[in-house]
Design a protein around this motif. Structure first.
Motif, PDB file in Angstrom:
ATOM      1  N   LEU A  44     -12.940 -21.397 -30.009  1.00  0.00           N
ATOM      2  CA  LEU A  44     -14.364 -21.332 -30.317  1.00  0.00           C
ATOM      3  C   LEU A  44     -14.617 -20.626 -31.646  1.00  0.00           C
ATOM      4  O   LEU A  44     -13.923 -19.661 -31.977  1.00  0.00           O
ATOM      5  N   PHE A  45     -15.602 -21.097 -32.370  1.00  0.00           N
ATOM      6  CA  PHE A  45     -16.038 -20.484 -33.635  1.00  0.00           C
ATOM      7  C   PHE A  45     -14.913 -20.377 -34.669  1.00  0.00           C
ATOM      8  O   PHE A  45     -14.869 -19.442 -35.445  1.00  0.00           O
ATOM      9  N   GLN A  46     -14.021 -21.352 -34.683  1.00  0.00           N
ATOM     10  CA  GLN A  46     -12.970 -21.410 -35.700  1.00  0.00           C
ATOM     11  C   GLN A  46     -13.424 -22.393 -36.771  1.00  0.00           C
ATOM     12  O   GLN A  46     -12.844 -23.433 -36.991  1.00  0.00           O
ATOM     13  N   ASP A  47     -14.545 -22.024 -37.437  1.00  0.00           N
ATOM     14  CA  ASP A  47     -15.187 -22.912 -38.397  1.00  0.00           C
ATOM     15  C   ASP A  47     -16.136 -22.075 -39.258  1.00  0.00           C
ATOM     16  O   ASP A  47     -16.205 -20.853 -39.091  1.00  0.00           O
ATOM     17  N   PRO A  48     -16.878 -22.695 -40.191  1.00  0.00           N
ATOM     18  CA  PRO A  48     -17.817 -21.917 -41.013  1.00  0.00           C
ATOM     19  C   PRO A  48     -18.859 -21.143 -40.195  1.00  0.00           C
ATOM     20  O   PRO A  48     -19.248 -20.037 -40.577  1.00  0.00           O
ATOM     21  N   SER A  49     -19.295 -21.695 -39.059  1.00  0.00           N
ATOM     22  CA  SER A  49     -20.221 -20.960 -38.190  1.00  0.00           C
ATOM     23  C   SER A  49     -19.577 -19.671 -37.685  1.00  0.00           C
ATOM     24  O   SER A  49     -20.210 -18.620 -37.632  1.00  0.00           O
ATOM     25  N   VAL A  52     -14.098 -36.357 -16.258  1.00  0.00           N
ATOM     26  CA  VAL A  52     -13.763 -37.187 -17.426  1.00  0.00           C
ATOM     27  C   VAL A  52     -12.941 -36.373 -18.426  1.00  0.00           C
ATOM     28  O   VAL A  52     -11.948 -36.862 -18.968  1.00  0.00           O
ATOM     29  N   TYR A  53     -13.344 -35.127 -18.638  1.00  0.00           N
ATOM     30  CA  TYR A  53     -12.613 -34.257 -19.569  1.00  0.00           C
ATOM     31  C   TYR A  53     -11.217 -33.945 -19.023  1.00  0.00           C
ATOM     32  O   TYR A  53     -10.225 -34.026 -19.738  1.00  0.00           O
ATOM     33  N   THR A  54     -11.160 -33.557 -17.755  1.00  0.00           N
ATOM     34  CA  THR A  54      -9.885 -33.196 -17.138  1.00  0.00           C
ATOM     35  C   THR A  54      -8.926 -34.390 -17.161  1.00  0.00           C
ATOM     36  O   THR A  54      -7.740 -34.236 -17.480  1.00  0.00           O
ATOM     37  N   ALA A  55      -9.453 -35.581 -16.865  1.00  0.00           N
ATOM     38  CA  ALA A  55      -8.617 -36.788 -16.874  1.00  0.00           C
ATOM     39  C   ALA A  55      -8.055 -37.066 -18.265  1.00  0.00           C
ATOM     40  O   ALA A  55      -6.954 -37.607 -18.396  1.00  0.00           O
ATOM     41  N   ASP A  56      -8.798 -36.681 -19.299  1.00  0.00           N
ATOM     42  CA  ASP A  56      -8.329 -36.872 -20.677  1.00  0.00           C
ATOM     43  C   ASP A  56      -7.496 -35.702 -21.182  1.00  0.00           C
ATOM     44  O   ASP A  56      -7.131 -35.660 -22.359  1.00  0.00           O
ATOM     45  N   GLY A  57      -7.209 -34.729 -20.311  1.00  0.00           N
ATOM     46  CA  GLY A  57      -6.389 -33.585 -20.697  1.00  0.00           C
ATOM     47  C   GLY A  57      -7.127 -32.548 -21.528  1.00  0.00           C
ATOM     48  O   GLY A  57      -6.500 -31.726 -22.189  1.00  0.00           O
ATOM     49  N   ILE A  58      -8.451 -32.573 -21.497  1.00  0.00           N
ATOM     50  CA  ILE A  58      -9.257 -31.617 -22.264  1.00  0.00           C
ATOM     51  C   ILE A  58      -9.538 -30.396 -21.399  1.00  0.00           C
ATOM     52  O   ILE A  58     -10.033 -30.513 -20.275  1.00  0.00           O
ATOM     53  N   GLN A  70     -13.180 -28.000 -29.778  1.00  0.00           N
ATOM     54  CA  GLN A  70     -12.500 -28.573 -28.618  1.00  0.00           C
ATOM     55  C   GLN A  70     -11.101 -29.054 -29.002  1.00  0.00           C
ATOM     56  O   GLN A  70     -10.140 -28.839 -28.267  1.00  0.00           O
ATOM     57  N   GLU A  71     -10.983 -29.679 -30.165  1.00  0.00           N
ATOM     58  CA  GLU A  71      -9.668 -30.161 -30.603  1.00  0.00           C
ATOM     59  C   GLU A  71      -8.710 -29.005 -30.870  1.00  0.00           C
ATOM     60  O   GLU A  71      -7.529 -29.073 -30.538  1.00  0.00           O
ATOM     61  N   ASP A 131     -22.000 -24.805 -22.052  1.00  0.00           N
ATOM     62  CA  ASP A 131     -21.174 -25.902 -21.538  1.00  0.00           C
ATOM     63  C   ASP A 131     -19.786 -25.666 -22.103  1.00  0.00           C
ATOM     64  O   ASP A 131     -19.641 -25.306 -23.269  1.00  0.00           O
ATOM     65  N   PHE A 132     -18.767 -25.841 -21.305  1.00  0.00           N
ATOM     66  CA  PHE A 132     -17.401 -25.534 -21.725  1.00  0.00           C
ATOM     67  C   PHE A 132     -16.705 -26.700 -22.422  1.00  0.00           C
ATOM     68  O   PHE A 132     -15.528 -26.605 -22.769  1.00  0.00           O
ATOM     69  N   TYR A 133     -17.434 -27.806 -22.601  1.00  0.00           N
ATOM     70  CA  TYR A 133     -16.868 -29.005 -23.214  1.00  0.00           C
ATOM     71  C   TYR A 133     -17.817 -29.535 -24.288  1.00  0.00           C
ATOM     72  O   TYR A 133     -19.033 -29.360 -24.200  1.00  0.00           O
ATOM     73  N   PHE A 134     -17.258 -30.229 -25.281  1.00  0.00           N
ATOM     74  CA  PHE A 134     -18.060 -30.888 -26.307  1.00  0.00           C
ATOM     75  C   PHE A 134     -18.892 -31.978 -25.644  1.00  0.00           C
ATOM     76  O   PHE A 134     -18.344 -32.894 -25.033  1.00  0.00           O
TER      77      PHE A 134
END
Length: 191
Positions: A53-58, A18-24, A48-49, A85-88
């Motif tokens: 990874l970890f490009q946020d306050p965390s 499902v992820y691969t089909a959506d280009g994720i 994911q967008e 898990d490698f996907y959201f």
């Protein structure tokens, strides 16, 4: 398998169609020169967008805990990141859903085999700790007893702002564990 062939196999895995089909793309950070491995939960939607990874306050808090800057974190080749898990995995009632089962089992050991210089693995959050540690301790008990898991593992809470209450209830984390962690990392990293 090579890192490239593993990446392609993850994308081709029917569990991820499902992820691969959506280009994720699958999201993780590996390097054959990595010395420290961070194992976390699963990417959030923003990660994911952004495909980072970890490009946020965390992530800001995590880098502060580690005593490294953003450039070192992403570009040094000394840090690897493998989410459970490698996907959201999606949104739940009280936050993101937990990582899907089966991803770490299929892919972590293959990726770790390509990183022979790992000397310490930081287990960030309950999902990573439950998978890699065989005891039945709580997250708090594991973090408090972090020295029991050295030299291979060091358990940490998730650096999310959602954990501010946990951090305020456990001041020993910042007073005792974080200085030990930074000292340990200074001995591992070339900086």
């Amino acid at each position: 398998m090579t890192m490239t062939s593993i990446y392609e196999a993850i994308k081709a895995d029917t569990a991820n169609h499902v992820y691969t089909a959506d280009g994720i793309e699958p999201l993780y950070q590996v390097s054959p020169t990595a010395k420290v491995l961070l194992i976390g939960q699963a990417p959030g939607l923003k990660a994911q967008e952004k495909q980072k990874l970890f490009q946020d306050p965390s992530g800001d808090r995590l880098r502060e805990w580690l005593g490294v800057d953003e450039q070192f974190f992403y570009e040094s080749g000394q840090l690897a990141i493998l989410p459970m898990d490698f996907y959201f995995p999606g949104k739940g009632k009280s936050g993101d859903l937990p990582p899907r089962k089966g991803q770490a089992e299929k892919w972590h050991s293959l990726l770790m085999n390509e990183m022979p210089n790992i000397t310490l693995t930081l287990l960030i959050g309950k999902a990573a700790q439950d998978y890699y540690l065989t005891d039945k301790r709580t997250l708090t008990d594991r973090v408090a007893a972090y020295q029991d898991y050295l030299p291979d593992y060091l358990p940490l809470p998730h650096p999310s702002p959602r954990n501010n209450i946990w951090l305020s209830k456990h001041p020993w984390f910042e007073k005792e564990l974080l200085p030990d962690l930074k000292k340990l990392l200074r001995g591992i990293f070339d900086y």
